[in-house]
Design an enzyme around this catalytic site. Structure first.
Site, PDB file in Angstrom:
ATOM      1  N   VAL A  37      -4.496   0.711   0.213  1.00  0.00           N
ATOM      2  CA  VAL A  37      -3.536   0.851   1.307  1.00  0.00           C
ATOM      3  C   VAL A  37      -2.314   0.000   0.962  1.00  0.00           C
ATOM      4  O   VAL A  37      -2.456  -1.158   0.560  1.00  0.00           O
ATOM      5  CB  VAL A  37      -4.140   0.366   2.647  1.00  0.00           C
ATOM      6  CG1 VAL A  37      -3.119   0.436   3.764  1.00  0.00           C
ATOM      7  CG2 VAL A  37      -5.383   1.168   3.008  1.00  0.00           C
ATOM      8  N   GLY A  93      -5.628  -5.118  -5.654  1.00  0.00           N
ATOM      9  CA  GLY A  93      -6.299  -6.049  -4.755  1.00  0.00           C
ATOM     10  C   GLY A  93      -6.226  -5.662  -3.292  1.00  0.00           C
ATOM     11  O   GLY A  93      -6.812  -6.327  -2.447  1.00  0.00           O
ATOM     12  N   HIS A  94      -5.545  -4.591  -2.954  1.00  0.00           N
ATOM     13  CA  HIS A  94      -5.332  -4.224  -1.538  1.00  0.00           C
ATOM     14  C   HIS A  94      -5.596  -2.747  -1.334  1.00  0.00           C
ATOM     15  O   HIS A  94      -4.647  -1.988  -1.147  1.00  0.00           O
ATOM     16  CB  HIS A  94      -3.893  -4.565  -1.142  1.00  0.00           C
ATOM     17  CG  HIS A  94      -3.679  -4.652   0.336  1.00  0.00           C
ATOM     18  ND1 HIS A  94      -3.339  -3.579   1.116  1.00  0.00           N
ATOM     19  CD2 HIS A  94      -3.757  -5.706   1.173  1.00  0.00           C
ATOM     20  CE1 HIS A  94      -3.187  -3.965   2.374  1.00  0.00           C
ATOM     21  NE2 HIS A  94      -3.439  -5.256   2.428  1.00  0.00           N
ATOM     22  N   PHE A  95      -6.643  -2.257  -1.298  1.00  0.00           N
ATOM     23  CA  PHE A  95      -7.977  -2.781  -1.580  1.00  0.00           C
ATOM     24  C   PHE A  95      -8.558  -1.893  -2.665  1.00  0.00           C
ATOM     25  O   PHE A  95      -8.343  -0.680  -2.617  1.00  0.00           O
ATOM     26  CB  PHE A  95      -8.843  -2.752  -0.320  1.00  0.00           C
ATOM     27  CG  PHE A  95      -8.226  -3.516   0.824  1.00  0.00           C
ATOM     28  CD1 PHE A  95      -8.360  -4.895   0.899  1.00  0.00           C
ATOM     29  CD2 PHE A  95      -7.491  -2.864   1.798  1.00  0.00           C
ATOM     30  CE1 PHE A  95      -7.801  -5.601   1.952  1.00  0.00           C
ATOM     31  CE2 PHE A  95      -6.930  -3.578   2.841  1.00  0.00           C
ATOM     32  CZ  PHE A  95      -7.077  -4.941   2.923  1.00  0.00           C
TER      33      PHE A  95
END
Length: 140
Positions: A53, A46-48
């Protein structure tokens, strides 16, 4: 050097929150450890998804765990826990991405009773990725 077995004995963290893979150097008040950052880290979902990152807060958590290994591997602190009490002067200078090896250094600068203050830096390829002053408490 402290291997993953000893790290797991010192810290209560487990997958996916154990963020220290190996300790390279350790002295009374300073420690150097590594985190090998893999695309398989759950936070990258989810990041990203299109531009993975490592979240800055997890870099700071990895630094806190590094300092925790130093403190909790001492005989007088075996079986205790380290609790985050604060962060100050935190700066993020470089993105940490899959394939990076995060080299984390923590140095104790002040202790008072069960409270400790640590200056910590995280580097990738010799370049500063993050830094900050961390405060934590040692408890049961």
């Amino acid at each position: 050097m402290i291997d993953i077995k000893e790290i797991r004995e010192a810290l209560p963290h487990r997958y996916p929150m154990l963020l220290v893979d190996r300790v390279l150097e350790v002295s009374e008040d300073e420690i150097v450890a590594i985190k090998n950052v893999s695309i398989n880290e759950p936070f990258f979902n989810g990041h990203f998804p299109e531009y993975p990152v490592m979240p800055g807060v997890l870099i700071m958590e990895a630094l806190a765990q590094t300092a925790g290994v130093l403190e909790l591997s001492k005989e007088e602190n075996k079986g205790k826990l380290v609790f985050y009490a604060g962060m100050d002067k935190v700066k993020f200078k470089k993105q940490v991405v899959p394939g990076d090896q995060l080299v984390m250094t923590a140095k104790f600068v002040k202790r008072r009773g069960t409270i400790a203050v640590v200056e910590a830096i995280a580097e990738v390829d010799g370049k500063l990725a993050a830094s900050g002053t961390l405060t934590f408490a040692i408890g049961n």
